[in-house]
Design an enzyme around this catalytic site. Structure first.
Site, mmCIF file in Angstrom:
data_model
loop_
_atom_site.group_PDB
_atom_site.id
_atom_site.type_symbol
_atom_site.label_atom_id
_atom_site.label_comp_id
_atom_site.label_asym_id
_atom_site.label_seq_id
_atom_site.Cartn_x
_atom_site.Cartn_y
_atom_site.Cartn_z
ATOM 1 N N ARG A 196 -22.044 77.873 35.838
ATOM 2 C CA ARG A 196 -22.699 77.152 34.749
ATOM 3 C C ARG A 196 -22.014 75.844 34.363
ATOM 4 O O ARG A 196 -22.637 74.963 33.799
ATOM 5 C CB ARG A 196 -22.777 78.042 33.505
ATOM 6 C CG ARG A 196 -23.578 79.308 33.700
ATOM 7 C CD ARG A 196 -25.064 78.958 33.758
ATOM 8 N NE ARG A 196 -25.894 80.096 34.051
ATOM 9 C CZ ARG A 196 -26.587 80.758 33.154
ATOM 10 N NH1 ARG A 196 -26.538 80.417 31.901
ATOM 11 N NH2 ARG A 196 -27.341 81.769 33.523
ATOM 12 N N HIS B 206 -19.634 82.836 31.877
ATOM 13 C CA HIS B 206 -18.892 81.859 31.082
ATOM 14 C C HIS B 206 -17.498 82.375 30.770
ATOM 15 O O HIS B 206 -17.257 83.582 30.779
ATOM 16 C CB HIS B 206 -19.589 81.612 29.741
ATOM 17 C CG HIS B 206 -21.018 81.239 29.834
ATOM 18 N ND1 HIS B 206 -21.432 79.995 30.234
ATOM 19 C CD2 HIS B 206 -22.145 81.935 29.561
ATOM 20 C CE1 HIS B 206 -22.754 79.944 30.203
ATOM 21 N NE2 HIS B 206 -23.208 81.114 29.813
ATOM 22 N N VAL C 278 -28.924 90.222 29.353
ATOM 23 C CA VAL C 278 -29.030 89.008 30.167
ATOM 24 C C VAL C 278 -27.716 88.225 30.125
ATOM 25 O O VAL C 278 -27.705 86.998 30.181
ATOM 26 C CB VAL C 278 -30.228 88.119 29.727
ATOM 27 C CG1 VAL C 278 -31.547 88.781 30.045
ATOM 28 C CG2 VAL C 278 -30.131 87.770 28.251
ATOM 29 N N CYS D 153 -23.706 82.893 21.995
ATOM 30 C CA CYS D 153 -24.935 82.257 22.489
ATOM 31 C C CYS D 153 -25.921 81.995 21.356
ATOM 32 O O CYS D 153 -26.812 81.166 21.488
ATOM 33 C CB CYS D 153 -25.618 83.143 23.538
ATOM 34 S SG CYS D 153 -24.674 83.356 25.043
#
Length: 150
Positions: A10, A38, A133, A139
């Site tokens: 990412r 991440h 997910v 997030c």
């Protein structure tokens, strides 16, 4: 102060360079993310100078790299579940130190570790749907540093 940038699928080296260009007064260090999407999937700040990290081998290896890169000595809180390490720290004017963390229902052993933090208000938040997910509490948050009106 410094930034740790996780290099993963990412975020790449160019992203880290752009961050360093924008924040010239801060040290920016890149850290390889060995597993997960991440860096914050298994490692976040739980308060000033406190890194919350998962107990898996990749998470612990990444933390070791971060410690080697920084002159600052961070305190460490290791939780058994990597996903549980994704928490949100806030210093709120009317509440003081606040930490949003995983619930006992999701990660009972990790929640017990968070309960040892007596110097902050602990707010358990369910992440059951987002984790499906690879999403974490971070997030769903945008922290804004707003100056109090004087």
């Amino acid at each position: 102060s410094s930034f740790f940038v996780g290099l993963s699928k990412r975020t790449n080296q160019r992203g880290a360079e752009i961050l360093a260009d924008v924040f010239k007064d801060y040290a920016v260090s890149t850290v390889p993310v060995l597993e997960g999407l991440h860096l914050k999937s298994f490692c976040t700040m739980g308060g000033p100078g406190l890194i919350v990290v998962g107990s898996s081998e990749p998470a612990q290896k990444t933390l070791k790299i971060m410690q080697q890169m920084s002159d600052h000595r961070y305190d460490k809180l290791t939780v058994p579940d990597d996903f549980a390490a994704n928490c949100v720290y806030m210093n709120l004017p009317d509440k003081g130190h606040v930490l949003l963390h995983c619930t006992t229902e999701q990660y009972p052993e990790s929640a017990k570790v968070f309960e040892k933090l007596k110097d902050r208000m602990l707010i358990p938040v369910s992440n059951a749907e987002k984790v499906k997910v690879d999403g974490g509490l971070t997030c769903c948050s945008v922290l804004i540093n707003k100056k109090a009106n004087i």
